[in-house]
Motif scaffolding. Sequence first.
Motif, PDB file in Angstrom:
ATOM      1  N   UNK A 269       0.830  -1.215   0.000  1.00 45.62           N
ATOM      2  CA  UNK A 269       0.000   0.000   0.000  1.00 45.62           C
ATOM      3  C   UNK A 269       0.863   1.264   0.000  1.00 45.62           C
TER       4      UNK A 269
ATOM      5  N   UNK B 138      -1.858  -1.111   8.689  1.00 50.91           N
ATOM      6  CA  UNK B 138      -2.034  -2.215   7.717  1.00 50.91           C
ATOM      7  C   UNK B 138      -3.297  -3.005   8.027  1.00 50.91           C
ATOM      8  N   UNK B 139      -3.562  -3.190   9.311  1.00 51.45           N
ATOM      9  CA  UNK B 139      -4.720  -3.990   9.686  1.00 51.45           C
ATOM     10  C   UNK B 139      -6.028  -3.301   9.333  1.00 51.45           C
TER      11      UNK B 139
ATOM     12  N   UNK C 198      -3.187  -3.798   3.536  1.00 50.39           N
ATOM     13  CA  UNK C 198      -3.470  -5.049   2.827  1.00 50.39           C
ATOM     14  C   UNK C 198      -3.588  -6.266   3.749  1.00 50.39           C
ATOM     15  N   UNK C 199      -3.879  -6.022   5.053  1.00 48.77           N
ATOM     16  CA  UNK C 199      -4.039  -7.156   5.967  1.00 48.77           C
ATOM     17  C   UNK C 199      -5.479  -7.619   6.082  1.00 48.77           C
TER      18      UNK C 199
ATOM     19  N   UNK D  14      -7.970  -9.308   4.701  1.00 44.97           N
ATOM     20  CA  UNK D  14      -8.578 -10.240   3.758  1.00 44.97           C
ATOM     21  C   UNK D  14      -7.586 -10.657   2.705  1.00 44.97           C
TER      22      UNK D  14
ATOM     23  N   UNK E 207      -4.714 -10.710  -0.370  1.00 45.66           N
ATOM     24  CA  UNK E 207      -3.351 -10.202  -0.392  1.00 45.66           C
ATOM     25  C   UNK E 207      -3.227  -9.060  -1.381  1.00 45.66           C
TER      26      UNK E 207
ATOM     27  N   UNK F  73      -8.036 -12.752   9.095  1.00 46.32           N
ATOM     28  CA  UNK F  73      -7.214 -11.626   9.568  1.00 46.32           C
ATOM     29  C   UNK F  73      -7.438 -11.413  11.066  1.00 46.32           C
TER      30      UNK F  73
ATOM     31  N   UNK G  17      -1.472 -10.702   7.724  1.00 48.97           N
ATOM     32  CA  UNK G  17      -1.195 -10.074   6.445  1.00 48.97           C
ATOM     33  C   UNK G  17      -0.487 -10.952   5.439  1.00 48.97           C
ATOM     34  N   UNK G  18      -0.306 -10.410   4.228  1.00 53.63           N
ATOM     35  CA  UNK G  18       0.180 -11.219   3.111  1.00 53.63           C
ATOM     36  C   UNK G  18       1.693 -11.442   3.082  1.00 53.63           C
TER      37      UNK G  18
ATOM     38  N   UNK H 172      -2.356  -5.577  17.991  1.00 50.01           N
ATOM     39  CA  UNK H 172      -3.754  -5.688  17.552  1.00 50.01           C
ATOM     40  C   UNK H 172      -4.647  -6.084  18.728  1.00 50.01           C
TER      41      UNK H 172
END
Lengths: 248, 248
Positions: free
Chosen positions: A77, A234-235, A239-240, A242, A244, B173, B216-217, B232
Motif C-alpha cells: 500500500x 495495515x490492519x 493489505x491485511x 482479507x 493479499x 485476519x 497479512x500477506x 492488535x
Amino acid sequence: MTDPRLYCSNPLRASAEIRLGRDESHYLVSVMRRKAGDKVRLFNPQDGEWSADIAAADRKGVSLRLEKKLRAAQRVPDLDLLFAPVKKARTDFIVEKATELGVRRIRPVLTRRTIADKVRLDRLSALVREAAEQTERFDLPEIFEAEKLESVLDGWPADRVLFFCDEAGDAMPMAEALRGHETGKAAILTGPEGGFTSEERDYIRSLPIAIPVSLGPRILRADTAAAAALTLWQSCCGDWSGGAQARE
Amino acid sequence: MTDPRLYCSNPLRASAEIRLGRDESHYLVSVMRRKAGDKVRLFNPQDGEWSADIAAADRKGVSLRLEKKLRAAQRVPDLDLLFAPVKKARTDFIVEKATELGVRRIRPVLTRRTIADKVRLDRLSALVREAAEQTERFDLPEIFEAEKLESVLDGWPADRVLFFCDEAGDAMPMAEALRGHETGKAAILTGPEGGFTSEERDYIRSLPIAIPVSLGPRILRADTAAAAALTLWQSCCGDWSGGAQARE
C-alpha cells in the motif's frame, strides 16, 4: 526448505540467463550452500517472482537460468514511515520492521531531540533488501536521506494523511482515528527517544493534514511505536484485511 | 528530564526510608548521574508510583526517603504471550516488546523447529524489569521457564482464548478474529523462524479454544509477528481503546 529468494533488477523472462554479482554468489554458495542444479527464486516489482536453476556455481560466480513465473508482483500500500533515527540497533530494527510491515517509503527525519548515529544509507539499503527478500514482498522500500522534520512538513502534500504518534497525552486511540481513512495515501510519524518538544508538537498539530494518535497508556520506545503504528494501519487500512491484494 | 523510575518490592509509604541495592545505586549514581537532593520515582503493583528524594548517595549506596504518591497502580490486561525462542537478540526483543505492549505472562515454548540459544531467565528478568521501568507500567510480567509446546497446550485452561498466529495460509485476519473476544482472558502464540510443522499446526487447530489468525500477506519474522499480534490485541481488546484503565 524453501528456495532462497533474491531481488534482481534484470528483466525476468523464461530461459533468460543471469549472472549474479559477487555478494549474491557468495551468499548462495557459502552461506546457503547451494550448488549447480539447485533452485532459487528471483523477484522484482516489474516481473514478479520466478524460479531459476543454478546452471553453474564456481569461483567465478553463480549463473542462473530462469525457469517459470511463480507469482505476479503485488505492490504494498501507499504508506510512508517518517521516523526520528535512534541508536544504530534500534534504527536497524525500525527499518527492518517497516519493510516487513509493508511501507513504500522510509524517511528519516531529524527532530530537536534526535540523538543518533549518522544514518548510513548504504547499510540501510542492504538491510532493506535482505528484509524484502525474507518477507516475500516484490519491491524494495525507497529510503530517503535524513532531512529536518520542518523541511519535510513544509512541503507536505495535501493528499497524504499524516498520522502523528503523539505520546504526550490526549490524542485519540489510533484504531479509532484510522476509521474514515481506509482509502488514500498515508504516512506515519514517530518521534525520537525523549519525544517531540512541545514546539514541535504544536507545529505538527497545527497542520490540517496531521492527525495525532495515541498508542495506549504505556510509554513505548521509538522502535515499538513504529512497529505498532504500522501494524494498526495495515490492519485497518492496508493489505491485511482479507486478500493479499494491495490497493492502489 | 523526567526522574528515573525504579521498581521496588518494598512497601511504599510516606516518609519510608529505603536503601537501594548495589546495582540500582550504581545505575542512579554512575549512569544517571544523580546525587543527594535529586528525585527518583519508585513503583510496584501494590502501592503504585511514588516520588522519593535521594537522602544520601555515597560509596556505600543510595538511600531514599519517600515523599508522596504520584499514581495509583493499574494492572495490565490478562494477556499471555507464548513464543518459540529464537536467536538471542530477537528473543530479547520479543521480551522487551511484550513488556511494553502490556502482557502479564511471558511463556517461552519449545517447538519442533525451535533453534535457540538457551533461555536465560536471569538475563530476561533483568531485561523485563528495565523495560517495565521505562514503559511506566506498575508490575513486571512473569517469565516462565521454557516448556514444550505440547505440555503447555495439554493443560490449557478452557477460559483463556488462544490466538494462534498461523502464517501458513488461510486463517482469518487477526483484527476480524478478535471481534467477539473483547472481554476475557487471552493468549497469543507465535512460532519459530521457519514456522510450526504441519503436525503442530493440525494439533493446535484441533483445540477448541485455539483461533488461527493471519497477520497479512507478507512473511513476518518471529519478533515482528509477536509485536504485531500484541498490538492488535491491545488495540481491540486491551487497554488501548480510550482510557488507561485496564479491565480485569
